[in-house]
Design an enzyme around this catalytic site. Structure first.
Site, PDB file in Angstrom:
ATOM      1  N   GLY A 129     -13.859  -3.537   1.386  1.00 58.73           N
ATOM      2  CA  GLY A 129     -15.222  -3.031   1.514  1.00 58.73           C
ATOM      3  C   GLY A 129     -15.566  -2.038   0.414  1.00 58.73           C
ATOM      4  N   ARG A 165       0.823  -1.218   0.000  1.00 60.48           N
ATOM      5  CA  ARG A 165       0.000   0.000   0.000  1.00 60.48           C
ATOM      6  C   ARG A 165       0.855   1.265   0.000  1.00 60.48           C
ATOM      7  NH1 ARG A 165      -4.793  -2.059   4.092  1.00 60.48           N
ATOM      8  NH2 ARG A 165      -6.055  -2.983   2.443  1.00 60.48           N
ATOM      9  N   GLY A 216      -9.376  -8.420   0.098  1.00 62.66           N
ATOM     10  CA  GLY A 216      -8.075  -8.749   0.680  1.00 62.66           C
ATOM     11  C   GLY A 216      -7.666 -10.192   0.461  1.00 62.66           C
ATOM     12  N   LYS A 226     -19.047 -15.734   3.957  1.00 62.13           N
ATOM     13  CA  LYS A 226     -20.427 -15.501   4.371  1.00 62.13           C
ATOM     14  C   LYS A 226     -21.298 -14.919   3.277  1.00 62.13           C
ATOM     15  CE  LYS A 226     -20.878 -13.675   8.532  1.00 62.13           C
ATOM     16  NZ  LYS A 226     -20.560 -12.547   9.442  1.00 62.13           N
TER      17      LYS A 226
HETATM   18  P1  ADP Z   1     -12.204 -11.231   0.311  1.00 61.33           P
HETATM   19  O1  ADP Z   1     -11.287 -10.827   1.442  1.00 61.33           O
HETATM   20  O2  ADP Z   1     -11.457 -11.517  -0.950  1.00 61.33           O
HETATM   21  O3  ADP Z   1     -13.340 -10.266   0.109  1.00 61.33           O
HETATM   22  P2  ADP Z   1     -13.792 -12.930   2.005  1.00 61.33           P
HETATM   23  O4  ADP Z   1     -13.189 -12.258   3.194  1.00 61.33           O
HETATM   24  O5  ADP Z   1     -15.190 -12.660   1.682  1.00 61.33           O
HETATM   25  O6  ADP Z   1     -12.889 -12.639   0.717  1.00 61.33           O
HETATM   26  O7  ADP Z   1     -13.656 -14.500   2.167  1.00 61.33           O
HETATM   27  C1  ADP Z   1     -12.441 -15.130   2.430  1.00 61.33           C
HETATM   28  C2  ADP Z   1     -12.548 -16.190   3.455  1.00 61.33           C
HETATM   29  O8  ADP Z   1     -13.535 -17.149   3.109  1.00 61.33           O
HETATM   30  C3  ADP Z   1     -11.254 -16.953   3.589  1.00 61.33           C
HETATM   31  O9  ADP Z   1     -10.728 -16.767   4.876  1.00 61.33           O
HETATM   32  C4  ADP Z   1     -11.649 -18.406   3.335  1.00 61.33           C
HETATM   33  O10 ADP Z   1     -10.993 -19.330   4.181  1.00 61.33           O
HETATM   34  C5  ADP Z   1     -13.127 -18.391   3.621  1.00 61.33           C
HETATM   35  N1  ADP Z   1     -13.808 -19.520   2.969  1.00 61.33           N
HETATM   36  C6  ADP Z   1     -13.836 -19.797   1.661  1.00 61.33           C
HETATM   37  N2  ADP Z   1     -14.489 -20.954   1.428  1.00 61.33           N
HETATM   38  C7  ADP Z   1     -14.883 -21.429   2.632  1.00 61.33           C
HETATM   39  C8  ADP Z   1     -15.568 -22.603   3.048  1.00 61.33           C
HETATM   40  N3  ADP Z   1     -16.023 -23.503   2.161  1.00 61.33           N
HETATM   41  N4  ADP Z   1     -15.789 -22.765   4.363  1.00 61.33           N
HETATM   42  C9  ADP Z   1     -15.343 -21.847   5.265  1.00 61.33           C
HETATM   43  N5  ADP Z   1     -14.680 -20.718   4.932  1.00 61.33           N
HETATM   44  C10 ADP Z   1     -14.442 -20.516   3.624  1.00 61.33           C
HETATM   45 MG    MG Z   2     -11.556 -11.014   3.572  1.00 58.99          MG
END
Ligand code: ADP
Ligand code: MG
Length: 399
Positions: free
Chosen positions: A376, A38, A353, A201
């Site tokens: 976000g 960053r 992230g 989620k």
């Molecule tokens: P980003 O940071 O790219 O926006 P998120 O924070 O929404 O992504 O999601 C990432 C998290 O989702 C990771 O920590 C990953 O381990 C978790 N994840 C992905 N698939 C599963 C799963 N099937 N069960 C539990 N956690 C999961």
């Molecule tokens: Mg994340």
């Protein structure tokens, strides 16, 4: 259509002090910066202002100090790294955000110099979008430059009130690239638009799914959120991540996709494990997930199907890993998607992230069209929202 914003290219910085809102919210371990991406990302904007004969007052938040000074969240290590990244440039650092020490240092700034303020969130007024704090910050400079895309979804004093007071208020080079990337995928996308949405989620991703139903032709769903969708279709998900209170919302998204003729694909096979652990017993299963097992990655048939669709995409938007990619047994789905996005000729934009960490793990970052610095903020842009930190900037002069 996204409103075009005035950028730093349209400002004469000679003899001017620019307040640059940067995102130096870097990960720290034992007081040391573990990833300076960053800070590096802000350097072109800082150099452009200095090269044009201006000086820079740089300010960022770091962590969540909750309105008071916290020694572990001081920007001192950031100042040191910034000095290393700007050789030959005088980089001053004050342990004050907007008080007399900051004002005195800003007044003494000469052309070609940089002043880094202390952590903005040491001031309680920052997260409250406080007008008085914004006025004290505005008094430190002559021009406002927003380059902290990752903070633009927050209406804070430095991102919202300040650009209302300190004019001109323009986008820095990093923010300009973010806005351009969203213009390419939201306003004039090459079809078909394929959105890959995963992560833990479904509740985090419902608004973005609803927005993508208006913009994408194909939605590829993976990650933990897929199980709430599978449950909505009456498929057994065993001990997988499930948000019972979102099953109805997931069912509504499935129905809306049908109505809008958007192809919404869910995983048809899974890598399942008997525990949420790297050394758990695991195997591949098609369809229902047996009791006592949880889905932690998309299976090989789903990987194959998603890869074929990505190969034919005109535009790809990706947020959210396909599985628990942090654990080696459950990362193949995410790595496969990362490679498929990199291999495709599509205009591609990836944000979030964990998603950005996953493409780095796959070693394909350089082959992705655009990698957003927002988490976000990235999701809210995809939702089609106006971000307060962007809305507050001057509109681009008519062409
Ligand atoms: P980003 O940071 O790219 O926006 P998120 O924070 O929404 O992504 O999601 C990432 C998290 O989702 C990771 O920590 C990953 O381990 C978790 N994840 C992905 N698939 C599963 C799963 N099937 N069960 C539990 N956690 C999961
Ligand atoms: Mg994340």
């Amino acid at each position: 259509m996204a409103v075009r914003k005035r950028t730093l290219r349209q400002v004469d910085f000679a003899g001017k002090r620019a307040f640059v809102r940067v995102d130096f919210n870097v990960p720290l371990r034992d007081g040391a910066i573990t990833d300076d991406t960053r800070i590096r990302a802000a350097v072109p904007t800082l150099q452009a202002i200095l090269a044009a004969g201006g000086s820079v007052v740089a300010a960022s938040h770091l962590g969540r100090p909750k309105g008071k000074a916290v020694d572990a969240l001081r920007l001192k290590p950031v100042a040191e790294r910034l000095r290393a990244l700007l050789p030959g440039v005088e980089v001053r650092y004050v342990t004050d955000v907007a008080g007399p020490e900051a004002a005195a240092a800003a007044a003494e700034l000469r052309a070609g110099e940089v002043l880094l303020l202390e952590n903005l969130r040491f001031e309680p007024g920052e997260t409250e979008n406080d007008k008085d704090l914004a006025a004290r910050l505005a008094a430190l400079a002559d021009v406002f430059v927003e380059d902290a895309f990752g903070a633009c979804h927050r209406a804070h004093a430095s991102t919202a009130a300040l650009p209302g007071l300190l004019k001109p208020a323009v986008a820095g080079l990093l923010l300009e690239r973010e806005i351009e990337a969203f213009h390419r995928i939201m306003d004039v996308p090459r079809r078909p638009v394929v959105a890959v949405i995963g992560g833990a989620k479904v509740s985090d991703k419902l608004p973005v799914l609803q927005s993508l139903l208006q913009r994408a032709q194909v939605l590829l769903i993976g990650g933990g959120m897929a199980y709430t969708f599978l449950a909505a279709k009456g498929i057994e998900v065993g001990g997988s991540l499930l948000e019972e209170d979102r099953i109805d919302a997931a069912r509504a998204v499935l129905a809306a996709a049908l109505r809008a003729r958007v192809r919404l694909l869910l995983p048809t096979d899974h890598v399942i494990a008997d525990a949420f652990a790297d050394d758990a017993a695991f195997r591949v299963v098609e369809g229902a997930i047996p009791k006592g097992w949880m889905g932690l990655d998309i299976g090989p048939a789903t990987q194959h199907a998603y890869r074929l669709i990505l190969a034919g995409a005109g535009t790809v938007v990706w947020n959210g890993p396909m599985g628990v990619f942090e654990m080696s047994a459950f990362r193949e789905g995410t790595l496969t998607v990362a490679r498929a996005v990199a291999d495709s000729d599509a205009v591609s934009v990836v944000g979030g992230g964990d998603s950005v960490a996953a493409i780095a793990m796959a070693g394909v970052t350089e082959r992705i069209g655009f990698v957003s610095t927002g988490g976000g903020a990235f999701l809210e842009m995809l939702e089609g929202k106006q971000l307060p930190g962007i809305a507050a900037l001057d509109d681009a002069p008519a062409a």
